[in-house]
Motif scaffolding. Sequence first.
Motif, PDB file in Angstrom:
ATOM      1  N   ASP A  98       0.908  -1.284   0.027  1.00 29.88           N
ATOM      2  CA  ASP A  98      -0.014   0.360  -0.040  1.00 29.88           C
ATOM      3  C   ASP A  98       0.708   1.139  -0.428  1.00 29.88           C
ATOM      4  OD1 ASP A  98      -2.098  -1.453   0.124  1.00 29.88           O
ATOM      5  OD2 ASP A  98      -2.867  -1.342   2.303  1.00 29.88           O
ATOM      6  N   VAL A  99       1.885   0.931   0.417  1.00 33.26           N
ATOM      7  CA  VAL A  99       2.812   3.038   0.934  1.00 33.26           C
ATOM      8  C   VAL A  99       4.072   2.089  -0.214  1.00 33.26           C
ATOM      9  CG1 VAL A  99       4.323   3.778   2.750  1.00 33.26           C
ATOM     10  CG2 VAL A  99       1.818   2.829   3.674  1.00 33.26           C
ATOM     11  N   ALA A 142      -6.115   9.708  14.881  1.00 36.01           N
ATOM     12  CA  ALA A 142      -5.375   9.219  13.188  1.00 36.01           C
ATOM     13  C   ALA A 142      -4.150   8.479  13.735  1.00 36.01           C
ATOM     14  CB  ALA A 142      -5.731   9.740  12.088  1.00 36.01           C
ATOM     15  N   TYR A 143      -3.169   7.705  13.357  1.00 35.02           N
ATOM     16  CA  TYR A 143      -2.419   7.234  13.448  1.00 35.02           C
ATOM     17  C   TYR A 143      -1.105   7.552  12.479  1.00 35.02           C
ATOM     18  CZ  TYR A 143      -3.544   3.521  16.396  1.00 35.02           C
ATOM     19  OH  TYR A 143      -4.278   2.423  17.787  1.00 35.02           O
ATOM     20  N   HIS A 144      -0.293   8.229  13.057  1.00 31.80           N
ATOM     21  CA  HIS A 144       1.140   8.348  12.248  1.00 31.80           C
ATOM     22  C   HIS A 144       2.283   7.266  12.551  1.00 31.80           C
ATOM     23  CE1 HIS A 144      -0.179  13.354  12.894  1.00 31.80           C
ATOM     24  NE2 HIS A 144      -1.046  12.154  12.000  1.00 31.80           N
ATOM     25  N   SER A 155       7.981   3.106  13.552  1.00 29.62           N
ATOM     26  CA  SER A 155       7.352   3.552  15.260  1.00 29.62           C
ATOM     27  C   SER A 155       5.795   4.379  14.693  1.00 29.62           C
ATOM     28  CB  SER A 155       8.434   5.042  15.778  1.00 29.62           C
ATOM     29  OG  SER A 155       7.892   5.815  15.345  1.00 29.62           O
ATOM     30  N   THR A 156       5.237   4.205  15.569  1.00 36.17           N
ATOM     31  CA  THR A 156       3.825   4.255  14.937  1.00 36.17           C
ATOM     32  C   THR A 156       3.096   5.180  15.993  1.00 36.17           C
ATOM     33  OG1 THR A 156       3.396   2.612  13.812  1.00 36.17           O
ATOM     34  CG2 THR A 156       0.808   4.323  14.312  1.00 36.17           C
ATOM     35  N   GLN A 157       2.674   6.601  16.330  1.00 38.56           N
ATOM     36  CA  GLN A 157       2.118   7.453  17.100  1.00 38.56           C
ATOM     37  C   GLN A 157       0.183   7.677  16.770  1.00 38.56           C
ATOM     38  OE1 GLN A 157       4.142  11.333  17.431  1.00 38.56           O
ATOM     39  NE2 GLN A 157       5.808   9.648  18.449  1.00 38.56           N
ATOM     40  N   LEU A 158      -0.168   7.891  18.485  1.00 39.57           N
ATOM     41  CA  LEU A 158      -1.854   7.585  18.088  1.00 39.57           C
ATOM     42  C   LEU A 158      -1.737   9.343  18.547  1.00 39.57           C
ATOM     43  CD1 LEU A 158      -4.884   7.129  17.489  1.00 39.57           C
ATOM     44  CD2 LEU A 158      -5.280   6.662  20.121  1.00 39.57           C
ATOM     45  N   ALA A 159      -2.469   9.858  16.948  1.00 41.00           N
ATOM     46  CA  ALA A 159      -2.670  11.486  17.611  1.00 41.00           C
ATOM     47  C   ALA A 159      -3.540  11.774  17.945  1.00 41.00           C
ATOM     48  CB  ALA A 159      -1.827  12.175  15.713  1.00 41.00           C
ATOM     49  N   LYS A 185      -0.627   9.403   8.984  1.00 42.97           N
ATOM     50  CA  LYS A 185       0.617  10.287   8.213  1.00 42.97           C
ATOM     51  C   LYS A 185       1.283   9.053   7.922  1.00 42.97           C
ATOM     52  CE  LYS A 185       0.034  15.033   8.965  1.00 42.97           C
ATOM     53  NZ  LYS A 185       0.604  16.211  10.055  1.00 42.97           N
ATOM     54  N   PHE A 186       2.518   9.071   6.601  1.00 46.76           N
ATOM     55  CA  PHE A 186       3.182   8.566   6.372  1.00 46.76           C
ATOM     56  C   PHE A 186       4.351   8.937   6.589  1.00 46.76           C
ATOM     57  CE2 PHE A 186      -0.446   5.896   5.585  1.00 46.76           C
ATOM     58  CZ  PHE A 186      -0.086   4.902   6.197  1.00 46.76           C
TER      59      PHE A 186
END
Length: 128
Positions: free
Chosen positions: A6-7, A32-34, A52-56, A67-68
Motif C-alpha cells: 500500500d505504501v 489518527a495514526y502517524h 514507529s507509530t504514534q496515535l495523534a 500520515k506516513f
Amino acid sequence: RITRHDVFPKDFSFSTHPFDGNVYVTRNLHEAYHHYIKLITTNDRFFQVLQSTQLAVYEKDEIPEAKFIIDLSPIAVRYRRESRHWYDYITSVMAIVGGTFTVVGFVEAGIRRAARRASSSTGKRYNK
C-alpha cells in the motif's frame, strides 16, 4: 489493515516488513495514526526499516488524517564479517593487563604521596 504494497512499490526490497499484519484501529473520534519510517541502506541494495507509530489526537474542528513520514537516512551501513588472528587476542589481553598495571601504579603513588603529606603535617614519620 496496512501492507507494504500500500505504501511502497512491489519491487522494493525490505530487510523486514514492519507493517505486514498490523491493524491500526482508532477507538475515538478525532484520532489518527502517524507512521514514521526510517530507511537505512545496508549492504548496497537492501534497506533496514525502523518503524514507529504514534496515535495523534486532533482538536474538534480539525479533520484527522493518517500520515506516513518516510526518512531516508543519509548514512549507509555496511555489514562485513572479519576474523581475527589469535595473536590479536593476546595483544589485546596484554594491553588490558598493562593498562590496569599502570592505573594501579598511579593510584598507589597518589595514596603514598597523600600519606607522606599527612604524616609530615602531623609530625609523625612515614617509612619508605
